[in-house]
Design a protein around this motif. Sequence first.
Motif, PDB file in Angstrom:
ATOM      1  N   HIS A   1       8.510 -25.255 -12.077  1.00  0.00           N
ATOM      2  CA  HIS A   1       8.737 -24.360 -13.208  1.00  0.00           C
ATOM      3  C   HIS A   1       9.942 -24.854 -14.004  1.00  0.00           C
ATOM      4  CE1 HIS A   1      11.160 -22.681  -9.830  1.00  0.00           C
ATOM      5  NE2 HIS A   1      12.097 -22.663 -10.757  1.00  0.00           N
ATOM      6  N   LEU A   2       9.945 -24.593 -15.278  1.00  0.00           N
ATOM      7  CA  LEU A   2      11.098 -24.898 -16.107  1.00  0.00           C
ATOM      8  C   LEU A   2      12.259 -24.005 -15.697  1.00  0.00           C
ATOM      9  CD1 LEU A   2       9.432 -25.067 -19.656  1.00  0.00           C
ATOM     10  CD2 LEU A   2      10.174 -27.009 -18.267  1.00  0.00           C
ATOM     11  N   ILE A   3      13.484 -24.495 -15.900  1.00  0.00           N
ATOM     12  CA  ILE A   3      14.636 -23.625 -15.676  1.00  0.00           C
ATOM     13  C   ILE A   3      15.091 -22.983 -16.985  1.00  0.00           C
ATOM     14  CG2 ILE A   3      15.373 -24.854 -13.622  1.00  0.00           C
ATOM     15  CD1 ILE A   3      17.504 -26.252 -15.285  1.00  0.00           C
ATOM     16  N   ASP A   4      14.566 -23.478 -18.101  1.00  0.00           N
ATOM     17  CA  ASP A   4      14.800 -22.897 -19.420  1.00  0.00           C
ATOM     18  C   ASP A   4      13.658 -23.344 -20.321  1.00  0.00           C
ATOM     19  OD1 ASP A   4      17.156 -21.720 -21.395  1.00  0.00           O
ATOM     20  OD2 ASP A   4      15.922 -23.239 -22.366  1.00  0.00           O
ATOM     21  N   PRO A   5      13.104 -22.462 -21.146  1.00  0.00           N
ATOM     22  CA  PRO A   5      11.954 -22.831 -21.987  1.00  0.00           C
ATOM     23  C   PRO A   5      12.226 -23.975 -22.968  1.00  0.00           C
ATOM     24  CG  PRO A   5      12.240 -20.446 -21.915  1.00  0.00           C
ATOM     25  CD  PRO A   5      13.451 -21.049 -21.296  1.00  0.00           C
ATOM     26  N   HIS A   6      13.511 -24.239 -23.249  1.00  0.00           N
ATOM     27  CA  HIS A   6      13.855 -25.246 -24.244  1.00  0.00           C
ATOM     28  C   HIS A   6      14.313 -26.572 -23.626  1.00  0.00           C
ATOM     29  CE1 HIS A   6      14.530 -21.260 -26.100  1.00  0.00           C
ATOM     30  NE2 HIS A   6      13.991 -21.828 -27.167  1.00  0.00           N
ATOM     31  N   ILE A   7      14.394 -26.661 -22.292  1.00  0.00           N
ATOM     32  CA  ILE A   7      14.975 -27.806 -21.608  1.00  0.00           C
ATOM     33  C   ILE A   7      13.915 -28.485 -20.749  1.00  0.00           C
ATOM     34  CG2 ILE A   7      16.778 -28.573 -20.017  1.00  0.00           C
ATOM     35  CD1 ILE A   7      17.884 -27.523 -22.636  1.00  0.00           C
TER      36      ILE A   7
ATOM     37  N   VAL B   1       8.660 -20.314 -15.900  1.00  0.00           N
ATOM     38  CA  VAL B   1      10.108 -20.488 -15.936  1.00  0.00           C
ATOM     39  C   VAL B   1      10.699 -19.766 -14.726  1.00  0.00           C
ATOM     40  CG1 VAL B   1      12.234 -20.094 -17.244  1.00  0.00           C
ATOM     41  CG2 VAL B   1      10.090 -20.601 -18.457  1.00  0.00           C
ATOM     42  N   GLY B   2      11.659 -20.403 -14.061  1.00  0.00           N
ATOM     43  CA  GLY B   2      12.284 -19.797 -12.892  1.00  0.00           C
ATOM     44  C   GLY B   2      13.706 -20.263 -12.732  1.00  0.00           C
ATOM     45  N   ASP B   3      14.276 -20.003 -11.547  1.00  0.00           N
ATOM     46  CA  ASP B   3      15.681 -20.332 -11.335  1.00  0.00           C
ATOM     47  C   ASP B   3      15.866 -21.784 -10.918  1.00  0.00           C
ATOM     48  OD1 ASP B   3      14.670 -20.267  -8.808  1.00  0.00           O
ATOM     49  OD2 ASP B   3      16.061 -18.760  -8.027  1.00  0.00           O
ATOM     50  N   ALA B   4      17.129 -22.210 -10.955  1.00  0.00           N
ATOM     51  CA  ALA B   4      17.487 -23.579 -10.566  1.00  0.00           C
ATOM     52  C   ALA B   4      17.751 -23.604  -9.073  1.00  0.00           C
ATOM     53  CB  ALA B   4      18.698 -24.055 -11.352  1.00  0.00           C
ATOM     54  N   SER B   5      16.733 -23.924  -8.298  1.00  0.00           N
ATOM     55  CA  SER B   5      16.870 -23.940  -6.841  1.00  0.00           C
ATOM     56  C   SER B   5      15.866 -24.921  -6.265  1.00  0.00           C
ATOM     57  CB  SER B   5      16.624 -22.542  -6.269  1.00  0.00           C
ATOM     58  OG  SER B   5      15.299 -22.113  -6.564  1.00  0.00           O
ATOM     59  N   GLY B   6      16.018 -25.211  -4.991  1.00  0.00           N
ATOM     60  CA  GLY B   6      15.093 -26.130  -4.334  1.00  0.00           C
ATOM     61  C   GLY B   6      15.359 -27.558  -4.752  1.00  0.00           C
ATOM     62  N   PHE B   7      14.456 -28.106  -5.552  1.00  0.00           N
ATOM     63  CA  PHE B   7      14.580 -29.489  -6.024  1.00  0.00           C
ATOM     64  C   PHE B   7      14.461 -29.523  -7.545  1.00  0.00           C
ATOM     65  CE2 PHE B   7      13.377 -29.761  -1.646  1.00  0.00           C
ATOM     66  CZ  PHE B   7      14.127 -30.817  -1.162  1.00  0.00           C
TER      67      PHE B   7
ATOM     68  N   ALA C   1       6.095 -37.719 -24.822  1.00  0.00           N
ATOM     69  CA  ALA C   1       4.684 -37.381 -25.018  1.00  0.00           C
ATOM     70  C   ALA C   1       4.439 -35.883 -24.983  1.00  0.00           C
ATOM     71  CB  ALA C   1       3.829 -38.073 -23.957  1.00  0.00           C
ATOM     72  N   GLY C   2       5.465 -35.100 -24.670  1.00  0.00           N
ATOM     73  CA  GLY C   2       5.293 -33.662 -24.598  1.00  0.00           C
ATOM     74  C   GLY C   2       4.440 -33.235 -23.421  1.00  0.00           C
ATOM     75  N   LEU C   3       4.601 -33.931 -22.287  1.00  0.00           N
ATOM     76  CA  LEU C   3       3.764 -33.676 -21.116  1.00  0.00           C
ATOM     77  C   LEU C   3       4.574 -33.143 -19.931  1.00  0.00           C
ATOM     78  CD1 LEU C   3       1.499 -36.843 -21.372  1.00  0.00           C
ATOM     79  CD2 LEU C   3       0.819 -34.485 -21.798  1.00  0.00           C
ATOM     80  N   VAL C   4       5.702 -32.481 -20.224  1.00  0.00           N
ATOM     81  CA  VAL C   4       6.523 -31.933 -19.150  1.00  0.00           C
ATOM     82  C   VAL C   4       5.768 -30.847 -18.388  1.00  0.00           C
ATOM     83  CG1 VAL C   4       8.642 -30.665 -18.622  1.00  0.00           C
ATOM     84  CG2 VAL C   4       8.683 -32.530 -20.297  1.00  0.00           C
ATOM     85  N   ALA C   5       5.026 -30.003 -19.102  1.00  0.00           N
ATOM     86  CA  ALA C   5       4.264 -28.935 -18.439  1.00  0.00           C
ATOM     87  C   ALA C   5       3.238 -29.518 -17.479  1.00  0.00           C
ATOM     88  CB  ALA C   5       3.583 -28.049 -19.476  1.00  0.00           C
ATOM     89  N   GLU C   6       2.599 -30.613 -17.878  1.00  0.00           N
ATOM     90  CA  GLU C   6       1.620 -31.257 -17.004  1.00  0.00           C
ATOM     91  C   GLU C   6       2.297 -31.881 -15.791  1.00  0.00           C
ATOM     92  OE1 GLU C   6      -0.286 -30.803 -20.958  1.00  0.00           O
ATOM     93  OE2 GLU C   6       1.717 -31.342 -20.244  1.00  0.00           O
ATOM     94  N   ALA C   7       3.506 -32.438 -15.996  1.00  0.00           N
ATOM     95  CA  ALA C   7       4.225 -33.061 -14.887  1.00  0.00           C
ATOM     96  C   ALA C   7       4.691 -32.017 -13.874  1.00  0.00           C
ATOM     97  CB  ALA C   7       5.422 -33.858 -15.413  1.00  0.00           C
ATOM     98  N   LEU C   8       5.216 -30.893 -14.343  1.00  0.00           N
ATOM     99  CA  LEU C   8       5.700 -29.881 -13.398  1.00  0.00           C
ATOM    100  C   LEU C   8       4.550 -29.224 -12.651  1.00  0.00           C
ATOM    101  CD1 LEU C   8       5.383 -26.641 -14.407  1.00  0.00           C
ATOM    102  CD2 LEU C   8       7.057 -27.382 -16.079  1.00  0.00           C
ATOM    103  N   ASP C   9       3.388 -29.162 -13.281  1.00  0.00           N
ATOM    104  CA  ASP C   9       2.222 -28.589 -12.609  1.00  0.00           C
ATOM    105  C   ASP C   9       1.822 -29.420 -11.389  1.00  0.00           C
ATOM    106  OD1 ASP C   9       0.079 -26.562 -12.611  1.00  0.00           O
ATOM    107  OD2 ASP C   9      -1.236 -28.271 -12.986  1.00  0.00           O
ATOM    108  N   LEU C  10       2.058 -30.726 -11.455  1.00  0.00           N
ATOM    109  CA  LEU C  10       1.698 -31.604 -10.341  1.00  0.00           C
ATOM    110  C   LEU C  10       2.519 -31.332  -9.089  1.00  0.00           C
ATOM    111  CD1 LEU C  10       1.326 -35.041 -12.194  1.00  0.00           C
ATOM    112  CD2 LEU C  10      -0.512 -33.552 -11.382  1.00  0.00           C
ATOM    113  N   VAL C  11       3.729 -30.792  -9.247  1.00  0.00           N
ATOM    114  CA  VAL C  11       4.589 -30.541  -8.086  1.00  0.00           C
ATOM    115  C   VAL C  11       4.754 -29.049  -7.810  1.00  0.00           C
ATOM    116  CG1 VAL C  11       5.842 -32.695  -8.494  1.00  0.00           C
ATOM    117  CG2 VAL C  11       6.746 -30.561  -9.437  1.00  0.00           C
TER     118      VAL C  11
END
Length: 425
Positions: free
Chosen positions: A315-321, A285-291, A302-312
């Motif tokens: 980091h999440l900007i909030d654990p619930h979003i 989880v980190g700040d809202a910056s960059g892209f 599918a609950g695959l947001v963590a896998e999608a963000l790992d590809l780029v």
Amino acid sequence: MPSPAAENLAPVLSPEGFALLNSVPEGGAATDAAALELNLRLRREGHSPELVTAVVHQARLRARAAEKLGPFAAHMLLTRAGLEQATRLNVAALHARRFVDAGFRGIADLGCGLGSDAMAMAALELDVTAVELDETTAAAATVNLMPWRNARVVNADATSFDLSGFDAVWLDPARRTTSSSGTSRLFDPEAFSPPLSFVESLADAGKAVGVKLGPGIPHEALPAGCEAQWVSVGGDVTEAALWFGPLARPGVRRAALVIGAHGSAELTSPDDYDAGASIRGDVPVGDASGFLYEPDGAVIRAGLVAEALDLVGGHLIDPHIAYFCAPELVATPFARAYRVLNVRPYNVKALRAWAKAEKIGVLDIKKRGLDVTPEELRKVLLAGSGKSARKKATLVLTRIGDARVAIEVAPSLVAGDTPEDTGSS
């Protein structure tokens, strides 16, 4: 809801009716005005009101079905409820390919609806028996499957149909109910027809089974031991397909298949969905910056947001979003990217002043985690901009911790994209 006469297929199943329907030019009832003109013309030609009503209704449905069913729509018989649930032909082809790749030949399509999945199976030379309980829908499916000798329709209850002699089973349970006010979705898997428990019973009995469900099915409702694949087409999440036995791929529990203008791509996981992973800190989880990246709906479902963000490298900007950020712009089919321009507190008065000062005339609003109606908020924010306002802007409204924020972003182009691809909704 259409009148009973409109959904009555009997008039168009007569030789006169079928010929009259097929004489209507493709797209001849694509608009209200065209449909009215067609209605008046057919009546002037002396056709009965009942026949004209049925023909115009079918012509209207064919026009609406073109996007989902392609050129086949121009020759099909349709019902309104059947069209709403019908599988897009490109997705139906993927369903059929599963059975082919698994080496199956004789398929029972239980709850076939209008027959789009059965059509795709028959086109791939599978021997398919399509079973449909509703008599009107079964009649439409019979006409729709007439071009294929290796397909047949049985008007029967899927739950009591004899499956002996069939290699595998495909189901598309009815997930809508019809009342005097129209059709509405059913969300309880046990309210489907047939229910999800029936599907599980077939799999428990050793049958190779695939079933199409609505994309909103909760993860806790997924049976153990199946593969669940969420599918999106052009950004629209169309289904969650469950695959049992040899139709399920080894090592795949959850999958997001994204089909777009540039082809298809898939993200998978061998594990059950873990709703608490981000809260426990297992996802960065980190700040809202960059892209800022907005995941495709199938990835979220599918609950695959963590896998999608790992590809780029994000980091999440909030654990619930589901939104995530990354320092660099990386091309990915699983999310749409935006360059972060500014992060402001969500304050309607301040945002209205910003829109006025910047001369914003066109404003796209996206939101997740806030109880906001974008259409209504847009009117409020642009109310003071004036007629000279020409600039376009995009706001992403969300939560970061306890704070409500408005993130000003700009759509970002990556390799292969066009400006239309990055337009926001």
